[in-house]
Structures are given as structure tokens and as C-alpha cells.
Write a protein that holds these residues in place. Sequence first.
Motif, short mmCIF file in Angstrom:
data_model
loop_
_atom_site.label_atom_id
_atom_site.label_comp_id
_atom_site.label_asym_id
_atom_site.label_seq_id
_atom_site.Cartn_x
_atom_site.Cartn_y
_atom_site.Cartn_z
N ILE A 80 0.84 -1.20 0.00
CA ILE A 80 0.00 0.00 0.00
C ILE A 80 0.88 1.26 0.00
O ILE A 80 0.69 2.18 -0.80
N ILE A 81 1.87 1.21 0.86
CA ILE A 81 2.74 2.39 0.94
C ILE A 81 3.47 2.60 -0.38
O ILE A 81 3.53 3.72 -0.91
N GLN A 82 3.99 1.51 -0.91
CA GLN A 82 4.70 1.65 -2.18
C GLN A 82 3.80 2.22 -3.26
O GLN A 82 4.23 3.04 -4.08
N SER A 83 2.56 1.77 -3.23
CA SER A 83 1.63 2.29 -4.23
C SER A 83 1.45 3.79 -4.06
O SER A 83 1.42 4.55 -5.04
N ILE A 84 1.33 4.21 -2.83
CA ILE A 84 1.17 5.65 -2.60
C ILE A 84 2.39 6.39 -3.10
O ILE A 84 2.29 7.42 -3.78
N MET A 85 3.56 5.84 -2.78
CA MET A 85 4.80 6.51 -3.19
C MET A 85 4.90 6.58 -4.70
O MET A 85 5.25 7.59 -5.28
N LYS A 86 4.60 5.46 -5.31
CA LYS A 86 4.76 5.39 -6.76
C LYS A 86 3.87 6.41 -7.44
O LYS A 86 4.27 7.06 -8.40
N ASN A 87 2.68 6.54 -6.94
CA ASN A 87 1.75 7.43 -7.61
C ASN A 87 1.79 8.83 -7.05
O ASN A 87 1.06 9.71 -7.52
N ASP A 88 2.60 9.00 -6.04
CA ASP A 88 2.78 10.33 -5.49
C ASP A 88 1.43 10.90 -5.07
O ASP A 88 1.13 12.06 -5.31
N SER A 89 0.60 10.03 -4.52
CA SER A 89 -0.72 10.55 -4.18
C SER A 89 -0.72 11.05 -2.74
O SER A 89 -0.07 10.50 -1.86
N CYS A 90 -1.45 12.10 -2.57
CA CYS A 90 -1.44 12.79 -1.29
C CYS A 90 -2.74 12.46 -0.56
O CYS A 90 -3.82 12.50 -1.14
N ILE A 91 -2.63 12.07 0.68
CA ILE A 91 -3.85 11.76 1.44
C ILE A 91 -4.19 12.97 2.28
O ILE A 91 -3.39 13.41 3.10
#
Lengths: 791, 302
Positions: free
Chosen positions: A435-446
Motif C-alpha cells: 500500500i505504501i509503495q503504491s502511494i509513493m509510486k503514484n505520489d498521491s497525497c492523502i
Amino acid sequence: MRTLAGVEDEEKWLAEGIAGIQHNAFFMHRALDANNLREVLKYSALMLSELRTSKLSPQKYYDLYMRAFDQLRQLEIFFKDESRHGLPVVDLYELVQHAGNILPRMYLLCTVGSVYIKSKQAPSKDVLKDLVEMCRGVQHPIRGLFLRSYLAQVSRDKLPEIGSDYEGDANTVIDAVEFVLQNFTEMNKLWVRIQHQGPGTVREKQEKERNELRDLVGKNLHVLGQIEGVDLEMYKETVLPRVLEQVVNCKDKLAQYYLMECIIQVFPDEYHLQTLEALLAACTQLMPTVDTKIVLTQLMDRLSNYAASSPDVLHEFLQVEAFAKLSNAIGKVIDTQLEMPIVGAMTLFVSLLTFTLRVHPDRLDYVDQVLGACVVKLSSVPKLEDARAMKQVVALLSAPLEKYSDIVTALTLSNYPRVMDHLDDGTNKVMAMLIIQSIMKNDSCISTADKVEVLFELIKGLIKDLDGTNVEELDEEDFQEEQNSVARLIHMLDNEEPEEMLKIIYVVRKHLMTGGPQRLPFTVPPLVFSAVRLVRQLEAQGGDIAGEDVPATLRKIFQILNQTIEALSSVPCPELALRLYLQCAEAASDCDLEPVAYEFFTQAFILYEEEIADSKAQVTAIHLIVGTLQRINVFGVENRDTLTHKATGYSARLLKKPDQCRAVYACSHLFWVDDPEGIKDGERVLLCLRRALRIANAAQQMVNATRGSSGPVTLFVEILNKYLYFFEKGNPHITPSDIQSLIELINTEMLSDNGNTTIHSDPFFSSTLRYIRFQKQKGGLMGEKYDLIKL
Amino acid sequence: MNFLLGAFKPACNISITFTDGKNRKQVPIKKDNGQIVMNPLFQSQETIAGKIHIDPYQGKKVEHNGVKVELLGQIEMYFDRGNFYDFTSLVRELDVPGEIYERKTYPFEFSSVEMPYETYNGVNVRLRYVLKVTVTRGYAGSIVEYQDFVVRNYVPPPPINNSIKMEVGIEDCLHIEFEYNKSKYHLKDVILGKIYFLLVRIKIKNMDLEIRRRESTGAGANTHVETETLAKFELMDGAPVRGESIPVRVFLTPYDLTPTHTNINNKFSVKYYLNLVLVDEEDRRYFKQQEITLYRLKEETS
């Protein structure tokens, strides 16, 4: 009946069979050359009689069959040429039926039948129908399968499909379909029957042999798939129902599995889509031992790919409510096949999810529904221990992450965390990392606290020790990587709105604080910096834009910061805490919150005094303290005095002389801030520098005493540089003569150090001197100042 | 054309020719010694006419007490060899007693001869038609010459021709239902039908259809019955399962069949049967025999 008599015997029988074929083929060829029909028929029948053997395994029988097949091609050429045998083909068709043995008779009949169709003297459908009907006489499974396979082969290019020569008038594509369907049905029956033969002890061998024969049966479906003119209507009304009827009724797991696979592979995607209901209904009626999940998986994979192939087809999926149907069918299959391992169910869910994501990317409720079904299934089993099942669940959970580059979407799935709950700790971590990697990869901001809450719930495996985790098992490197990821993640939580951001920080903190001593050193710094960033942001906005309570917000933040850093004391990790306190102090200072900044400094000093014992660490800490303190301008005179005094005091009490010296001259900056409003206490600067000189001297003497030679003059040169700095900045207490005498001192030291030997030039010292000379030559205001220094 | 037996008999050579001998159909007949010879074909009510040539050998003369030709229909029982029974006997006197010095030709004619029975060559019985020319001589023994000919009678298709349909079986073991499309077949006919398996508990290896001929000769206590299998035609290979239906299509052309003969002149009968035989893996045979009637249908050609 063939027994396990051995391969040798079989080889012998095969050799005999081949010899028989060759022998009779020789005479057949002689008769062919002589155009002697009687003899041709006689020897070809004899040759084909070799195929009547029951002694060979399917593989060996195939070998024999191929040899006969080659000969039959020659025969067909002869039959085609009426001038050679002198009989109309219709008479020939009757003549070959005089053969007394059925197998040679049928091979000959098929051969002549193919010529008959080609001659167009009879409607192809009649001939085909006759052939497929007459083949019923061969009920022996292997012989029948090969015979019908021969029929399929010779008739393949003669079917009355659309666009073929044999279509037209009464011969329509329906006849072609009928023919292939019937042949298929009969072949499948024969194929299934193999298993009922022979004793149970050879069951395994039979399965293997049957498997070798399956393509003979499947070929019919391929032909069906290729017949020109089978449109959706016909497929739906005729082809599929008939095929499925056969599949379901044969009640044989091998056949059901293979044929379903064939159906899915052979026919076009859009047909599948339009007949989904029938197809799925059949799936639920298969034998319980059939691996339905693979069948369904393949179907969904195909449909997914189809959906992905073009956006134009998506409306078809909606039209037929593909999702609802698939979902239902899967539910049914899972419910009915009780002994299906959990991994099977999971695989199905993964496929369904993949399908959903491809076809209905906008329907999050579907995705959630799938996950929900998965939760139900998982809840029904005690504990997920199968590694493969675990893998499938990970795949299940990863799919939405990959699809929705915006992780936020996944966070709205209410069943997502519930699925994760069923993972074991290790897998849970893996998933959290994904999950974290996915966030990092997509540079998505929560960006909202709610989502952050959900997110942390998801990755709680990384945030805190779960029950029963054996800490010793953890691999140090893995652990670090995990925690670093969490740290990186914290930086992705951001919101422009300070209030929301504050909430986010609250949430994050709440979770991180549960992490325990091992995690805190990793997770606290990003949290602190995140909060400090918020502070800066508020400060940049002018602090009072949002009204009266903004300072309250700030104060609140600092409270949190304080508490957060305090938590580190449990680790313990004083150096880190010290740094963080200093960061916060600086931030507080920038916000003009003197008491807060003072408090942070106090904390830092306490840490220094009570926790930092290592001399090296002390040196570093002192420099950090001094550096921070120097930049902070919020303190009133009193507070500042207290702090600078403390800092200077600490400096002088360091263990090693050179460290003392350096710390002390660094402290000189505390009294001289190069800033219009900064404090400029030249006298105390000089005091510091002199003290540093004294210490340097003492250090030099100590070296002399212990080693017999004085050490390098570096410390002096460093102090000289400080002198020059303050001199340039206009500290009135630093005079050219001070500098001059210092230079002389250094020169003397260098001489005494080196004794009679050549003058060793210290590069640092020489460049310092060069700088002075340069400033002199440059002239101007600074030049004039430097002129006073005599070298 | 017909230089037959007795070419080297003394005094003269007798030959018989038929009026339309060149165009008349010839059919093969197997003689006693196994030779196949071609004989002209007639049917009942035909006129049998021709010429008889008597050709004395070079320099010889034939004295005779008269020349006659007889048309005989004979039944010959093999177990009673040499004993012919003539059911038809017609005579034409050709010449009054005298002498023949050179080749002499006598025309003859039997018009519209009633020949109710067909020529038949069986295991124990033979029915033949023959022309017998006798040159009667008082002292040296008569000179006799025979000319066989074949009679075949054609009948129209029977008005009633039901199919044969029957369910047979062995309890809890095998139940089949078979159907042949007719009960009366002509000699070039095709037997069509199907075998439907209602119950199969034995391991069947194959299934054949046999055509059997049952020839009974004599009467009463002296009846001899001889059965031959004329055809053995494999219908099915391997073991069927319940519900399987196996097609039957047997062409009768290749087999040497005759029409069914019932009580020919109280001497013999020939009957035909279809025998369905199932063989299991232990080579046990299960069979069911059904009588069929064969008849000769007039062929369009000839």
C-alpha cells in the motif's frame, strides 16, 4: 484387454501392426497402379484391419493410425479419378460398404464420402449426416475416437459453411454445425467411456491416456469456432446449449474441465458475454471434483481482456449485467463446492475483482462487494494458514491499488481492512508495504483525517506490534526498510487547510505513539517535521488570518510536538530527541513564542545533561545547540543570557581539549549575530576567543608533555580565522594587533614544532595569510582595515 | 457356341443353339465338378426355341430310329443320387427314322412353357432345367445331348411388407430392441434398421448380422435340414452403453442369394434368416434369428 504386460510387448504389437499396414499397402499400391478397383478395395480393407487391434495404448495407436492415414490419402486420390476405377462415385459409395468388418468399412466410407461431397453429386449435408450416423457402429472408445477424428479431418474443408463451395440450396451452415456437433457429442461419449473400462488398478494410467486423447475431442470445438457463418444467434440457440448439455451430462470431471476450457478459449469474447448466463449456469452444474475455479478464472480473464481491448465494448457488459451474473455464479460455486480449498475461493475472488476493475472501474461498490464476499468466506474458516491462499488475498488486495492510482479510492472501500484482518502478521506487513509503495509510486497525497485514519488502520501491521509477533524473528534490515517506508508515508499526508492538517497530525500521532520503542526513532522525526511544516505554514500566513484562536492552534501544535518528542525518552534516543527539540525551538522562535522556545531549549539542555554521556555525542550536541541558539532571536536578554551561559559552560567542560577549544570559539558567535537587530557583544566575543586561545595553548602543552613535540597548529589557525571574521564584521574589541600577535604566535609555534628542520608550511595557515594579503591589495574599506595588520 | 459334352462321341456331334442366343442374358452356374459355366437365362411363360444341329463325323453316317428334343424340369436330391424327379417334361419329335449323312439342322420350339420353379443349386438338392436331344439308335445305343438353361422368375414387390421389430433380452443382463425396415427383401435390396440397447451389463466385443440359408429336403422322417451362413457382416465394434443406437445397413448384392422357396413340389424348401449375434469378451454368443423372405424383383435393365 491390454494389461500392464509391459512396454516391450506393446512395441512388438505396434511393430507388427506397422508391418501389416506396410505389407497390405504394398499390394494396394500395386493394385492402384493397375487401376484394379477390386484389389484396391480388398487390400485397403486388409490394411485398415490392422487398426482393429485392442492391444495398443492411445499413443501407439496414434502412430499406427497415422501410417494408415497416409495411405488413405493415396486411396482418396484414386477414388477421385473416375477414369481410373470406372465407377460413378455413388456406386463406389455403396461398394465400399460391402466390406464385412466395420472398421475398415467405415474408414473407406469416410474416404469415399469425402470424394462424394467433392463431386457435388449429392448434397453435402446428406453425405455428412450419413457418415456421422454410420460411425456409431464403432463403439470401442479408442477406435471410435480415431475413426471420428478421421471423419472430422476429411470433412473439415467440405462443410457447407458460409462462403464454402458446398453451401447453398438445401445445404446451410446449420447442417455444418449439426454435423460437427453430433460428431463432437459422440466423440465425447466415447472419450468419457474409456474410464469405465478395465480394472480400477489402472485408473491412473487411464487418466493419463485419456488426457492424451482429449485434443481429438476438443478439435471439434475448434472447428465449431471456425465455421464461417455461426453468428451470435446460432451460437446462442444451437451451438452452446448443445455443447453445454453434453458437457454437463457426461458427468466426467476430466471432460468437463477440459471442454469448459475449450469453450472459453475457442469462441469469441462477445459470444461469451452474451451467453454468460448459460455458461455460468453450466459451471455450477459441473461435478464437484472439477476445478471450477480455473474455468471461471479463465472466463473472467478473457472477459477482462476483452473489456480492456476497447472501450466500445463496455456498454455490452453493462447491458448483460456481467458483474452481477459472475458474482452470483461464483457465490454459488463456492457455496456448493464445500471441499474447495480456501485458496480456490480466493483465486476466484481475485479474478472477479480483476474483471470488475477492468470493466467497471467506476463502480467502487462492486469492488467492495467482492471484498465483502471474500470477508464472508474468510470468516467461515478458522484461520488462514495456507501460504498460497495468503498470496491470493494479497493479490486481491493489491489489485485495487494498481488500478486506482489514487490510493484514496481504495481507502473508501469499507471491506478492505476487514479482508486485511484475515491475513497473518507477516502477510499483513507485506500488504501494508504494498500500500505504501503504491502511494509513493503514484505520489498521491492523502488529505483528510478520515482517510488517514483508514490508511493507518490498514497498515497497522507496520505501525505497532501485533499480538503474538515474535520480535526476535524480525530481520533488522527488513524492519528498517518497513519503518523507513512508514516515515516516507507520513510525508505524503498533507492538506492545505491547517485545521484539517492538524487533525491529520493528531491521527498520525495517535497511531504512531502505539509503535513502541523500536519504531519511534523512525516514525517520530517525520511526524515532527510534518508538524513543524504546519507551523511554518501558519506562520507564513501571518498567524492571525484565521482569527483569534490561531495562536492557540500553534500552541497546541507545540504541545503535541513536545509530547511527541518526549515519547522518545522511552526509547531512549537522546541525540535524536535533542535535535528535534532544537528544530522545534527554532520553529517556535520563528513564531515569536518565546516561552515555548525556551521550554524546548530547556528540554534539550536537560537531555544534554542527563542523557548524553558519550563525549563525541556531546561535541555534536554542543555544536547543534550553539548553532540553533545563535539563530534564535526571540529570547529576551535574560533568557538568552541563561542559555548562552549554559552553552558556554557546557563547551568548556568537554573532555578533550581540542573539542573544548572548538566549542568555545563557536560560542563566540552567540554574542555576535550578524544581523541589524542581532546582539553584538564584542567584549564577550573577545573573551570567548581568548579563552579558546588559552585552551589551545594548554592543548599544545599537553601534547608537548606527552609526546615531546607540539602538535599541529590547526587550532590556532582556526581561532585566527574567527578573529578575522569578527574583525571584518567590525567588532571593535578585535584589534589588528591582536591578530598580528596571534600570527606571530603561530609562526613561533610552527618553528618550535619543527625545530631545525625546514619550515613546514601549514596549508590552512598559508591560505589564511594569503587571504589577508588579498584583502590588503583589494583596497577599499576592507583593504584599509586590513592594512593595519602587519605581516 | 455350345460345344458341350460328348464332342468325341462317335458318329456325330450334336449342338443346340437358341434363337436369341446371342442377345440372351447368360448367368453363371456351378456345375457338379465345380466348374462355372454360363447358361442362358429364361423365365416362366417364355418360348424356348432354337436349332439343333447334327453333324456326323467325316465319312460317317448316322442311322437312327428318330430324333427328339425334350424340355425337362428336374429335381435331384443328392442323398438319392441319380434319382431325378421330372416335374416338367415336354417332347418334340424332330425326325422320323432314317440316316443322316451330312450336317442337318432341326428347328424346335416350346412355346410359352410353364416353368414355375427357379433353377436352384443347393447343398442337398438341385433344381435344373435342361433340353435333352436324343438320336435314338437301336443297336449302338442312343446319342444324347443335354443343354442346361437357367430359369428365374420375377415377382412384383409384395403389397404388404411390414418391418421386423422386436425387443429381446436376457434378464438383468442384456436388453435390446432391433428393427429391420422390411420383412421381405429383394435380392439387390438393402437391409436398413437399427439396434437399440436398452440394458447392457455384459462386456460386448462386437455384433454381427448373419444371413443364413436353411434348406430342408425330403418330407416326414426323411427330412434333411442344412443351414449355411452366407454372410457375416460386422455391425458394431466395441461395447455400447445403455441408450446407444447402432445403425444397420447391409447391401444384399454381394451375397449369393436366391429367393425364398417354399415347398417346391413337395421336395424341398429354402428359407432365409437374419441372425443378430452379439459376442462378449469371453466369446459367448447371444443371438436372435428372424426369418426374412427373399424374392426376385424384375430388374429394370435386361
